[in-house]
Design an enzyme around this catalytic site. Structure first.
Site, PDB file in Angstrom:
ATOM      1  N   MET A 204      54.165  29.371  44.436  1.00  0.00           N
ATOM      2  CA  MET A 204      52.544  29.308  44.569  1.00  0.00           C
ATOM      3  C   MET A 204      52.865  27.460  44.287  1.00  0.00           C
ATOM      4  O   MET A 204      52.661  27.414  42.970  1.00  0.00           O
ATOM      5  CB  MET A 204      51.939  30.250  42.957  1.00  0.00           C
ATOM      6  CG  MET A 204      51.988  32.188  42.921  1.00  0.00           C
ATOM      7  SD  MET A 204      51.541  32.569  45.263  1.00  0.00           S
ATOM      8  CE  MET A 204      49.754  32.566  44.147  1.00  0.00           C
ATOM      9  N   HIS A 205      51.384  27.149  44.408  1.00  0.00           N
ATOM     10  CA  HIS A 205      51.356  25.820  44.783  1.00  0.00           C
ATOM     11  C   HIS A 205      49.984  25.588  44.353  1.00  0.00           C
ATOM     12  O   HIS A 205      49.770  24.200  44.235  1.00  0.00           O
ATOM     13  CB  HIS A 205      52.350  25.135  44.947  1.00  0.00           C
ATOM     14  CG  HIS A 205      51.898  24.275  46.968  1.00  0.00           C
ATOM     15  ND1 HIS A 205      51.905  26.136  47.521  1.00  0.00           N
ATOM     16  CD2 HIS A 205      51.006  23.992  46.852  1.00  0.00           C
ATOM     17  CE1 HIS A 205      51.725  25.017  48.656  1.00  0.00           C
ATOM     18  NE2 HIS A 205      50.975  24.263  48.124  1.00  0.00           N
ATOM     19  N   ARG A 206      48.876  25.748  45.128  1.00  0.00           N
ATOM     20  CA  ARG A 206      47.659  25.604  45.645  1.00  0.00           C
ATOM     21  C   ARG A 206      46.951  25.149  44.679  1.00  0.00           C
ATOM     22  O   ARG A 206      46.794  26.441  43.723  1.00  0.00           O
ATOM     23  CB  ARG A 206      47.337  26.606  46.993  1.00  0.00           C
ATOM     24  CG  ARG A 206      47.488  26.533  48.281  1.00  0.00           C
ATOM     25  CD  ARG A 206      47.205  26.580  48.606  1.00  0.00           C
ATOM     26  NE  ARG A 206      48.288  26.605  50.527  1.00  0.00           N
ATOM     27  CZ  ARG A 206      47.668  25.076  51.194  1.00  0.00           C
ATOM     28  NH1 ARG A 206      45.969  24.676  51.112  1.00  0.00           N
ATOM     29  NH2 ARG A 206      48.361  25.873  52.737  1.00  0.00           N
ATOM     30  N   ASP A 283      51.166  31.567  48.972  1.00  0.00           N
ATOM     31  CA  ASP A 283      50.222  30.435  49.289  1.00  0.00           C
ATOM     32  C   ASP A 283      50.388  29.298  49.937  1.00  0.00           C
ATOM     33  O   ASP A 283      49.454  28.261  50.367  1.00  0.00           O
ATOM     34  CB  ASP A 283      49.149  30.556  48.035  1.00  0.00           C
ATOM     35  CG  ASP A 283      49.799  29.054  47.036  1.00  0.00           C
ATOM     36  OD1 ASP A 283      51.585  28.581  47.459  1.00  0.00           O
ATOM     37  OD2 ASP A 283      49.114  29.077  45.989  1.00  0.00           O
TER      38      ASP A 283
END
Length: 370
Positions: A204-206, A283
C-alpha cells in the site's frame, strides 16, 4: 541511431531493461539510459539495476523530491543539457511518471521524436497526476506502443492516427518472463519459512490510501482481519510507515500476530513472493498486470484502473474503498476456492521489447531514406 531511454521510478526499470536488451541486438543502435532520480533510494536503485542487469545509467540527473511542478521543471532543465550533449535520434519514455512527460516535452521542443511505451492507458480520473501524464505524453509522441486493446480504443477515440499506434504487448511481462527462473532460484518464500499459498502479500503506497488517518486505520484493520486466516507479508513503503507513525498507528500494526513487516524488496525477491501468494492485496498499477500473468488473485484498492484487461481478462478485482468488511468477505471467498478465474491477455508473451525494437529500427531507416 542513438536512443535515450528514460527511467525515473522503480517500475520504469523493469520496462526499460528488456528494451535496452533488445536494442543490443542491433549493431546500428546506441542505447543509453538516463535516470532522472525522481524516485531515488541508493540501496533500492542499486538492487534493481544489478538484478535487471542494466548498466549503470549513462546520466543520473539527481532530481529527488519536491512537488510535481518542481520535479517537472528541474527534470526539464537538467535533461535539456543531456539532449544538447547527446543529440539523440529518439527519446524513449515509459509509463506515466513525472519523468515521462518532462523528458518528452524537452525532446519534442528540440524536434526529436518521442516514443511512448505503455501508451493509451486511461483510468478516466484526471485527478490523478499519472492520468494527465499519460494523456499529454501520448499527444506529443511519434510512436505509441500499446499493451492492451483498451489502449487501442482510447487512442482511436482521441484521434491518434493509426500509423503511429502499435499493439505490441507488455514489456513489464517481458521482464517477468525473463527473470522468473532467476527469482525462483532465490527461493525467498522458502527462506522466510513459508509454504506456497501459505500467505497473503500486501502493498500500500498511494497517497489517497495512506495519507489520511481514516485510510490507515482501515489498512490496519484489514491486516488484523486477514492475519486470522493466513500470514500477512507486508513490505512497507516508507511513505506508509511514516504516516502510520505520524498518526500513532504503527505500534498497533506491529502488534498484529501473524504479520511480517518487511523492508521494500528487490525485484527478484518480490517476484518470487508474488508468484506463490494465496492472494495479493495492493493499490499498485504494475502488480495488477503481474498477478494477471501469474494467475494469482489480486484485490486492488482503486475505484478505476487504467489497465482494464487485468479485470476483464485477468485475476484482478477492484475495490472502490478501504472497507475492511468487503476485504474480509473477498479474502474468505478466495481462500474457500472461489477465486475469480483469469487468463493471460494477447501478446503478453515475453516478446514485446523485440517487437518494439524492430518497429523503431524500420521507422528510423525509412526516415533516413526519405
Amino acid at each position: 541511431m542513438k536512443i535515450l531511454n528514460i527511467v525515473g521510478a522503480r517500475p520504469n526499470f523493469m520496462k526499460v531493461a528488456p528494451l535496452h536488451r533488445a536494442f543490443q541486438q542491433y549493431p546500428q543502435i546506441e542505447s543509453k539510459i538516463v535516470h532522472t532520480g525522481q524516485h531515488y533510494d541508493a540501496k533500492m536503485s542499486d538492487v534493481f539495476f544489478n538484478q535487471l542487469e542494466l548498466p549503470q545509467p549513462h546520466y543520473f540527473l539527481g532530481i529527488g523530491g519536491g512537488s510535481h511542478t518542481q520535479q517537472t521543471a528541474r527534470i526539464m532543465l537538467e535533461f535539456e543539457k543531456v539532449m544538447e550533449a547527446e543529440q539523440p535520434d529518439v527519446v524513449l519514455v515509459v509509463g506515466d511518471v513525472t519523468s515521462t512527460i518532462a523528458c518528452a516535452l524537452v525532446a519534442v521542443k528540440m524536434h526529436i521524436p518521442v516514443v511512448h511505451v505503455e501508451a493509451g492507458l486511461r483510468s478516466g480520473d484526471r485527478r490523478m497526476p499519472e492520468e494527465l501524464n499519460r494523456i499529454l505524453t501520448d499527444s506529443i509522441s511519434s510512436h505509441l506502443f500499446v499493451t492492451e486493446q483498451a489502449g487501442l480504443d482510447n487512442l482511436k477515440r482521441e484521434g491518434v492516427p493509426d500509423e503511429r499506434v502499435h499493439f505490441v504487448g507488455n514489456v513489464m511481462i517481458d521482464s517477468l518472463v525473463h527473470y522468473r527462473r532467476k527469482a525462483a532460484e532465490l527461493d525467498t518464500v522458502g527462506k522466510l519459512g513459508l509454504e506456497p499459498q501459505g500467505y497473503v502479500l500486501m502493498t500500500m503506497h498511494r497517497p489517497a490510501n495512506v495519507d489520511a488517518e481514516e485510510g490507515l486505520r482501515s489498512i490496519v484493520q484489514i491486516v488484523e482481519d486477514t492475519a486470522r486466516y493466513k500470514t500477512v507479508l507486508f513490505p512497507i513503503h516508507p511513505r506508509t510507515e511514516a504516516n502510520l507513525k505520524r498518526f500513532g498507528l504503527f505500534d498497533r500494526l506491529q502488534a498484529v500476530a501473524n504479520l511480517r513487516l518487511m523492508e521494500p524488496q528487490g525485484y527478484l525477491e518480490f517476484l518470487n513472493l508474488m508468484e506463490h501468494a494465496a492472494i495479493i492485496v495492493t493499490d499498485s498499477g504494475g502488480i495488477q498486470e503481474e498477478t494477471t500473468f501469474l494467475e494469482v488473485p489480486c484485490l486492488t484498492f482503486r475505484d478505476s484502473t487504467e489497465r482494464p484487461v487485468t479485470v476483464d481478462v485477468g485475476t484482478n478485482q477492484l475495490l472502490a474503498d478501504l472497507d475492511p468488511q468487503t476485504v474480509h468477505d473477498k479474502v474468505v471467498e478466495i481462500l474457500e476456492g472461489k477465486a475469480k478465474k483469469g487468463a493471460i491477455p494477447p501478446l503478453w508473451d515475453g516478446g514485446a521489447a523485440g517487437r518494439i525494437a524492430e518497429i523503431i529500427v524500420k521507422s528510423y531507416e525509412l526516415r533516413v531514406k526519405s
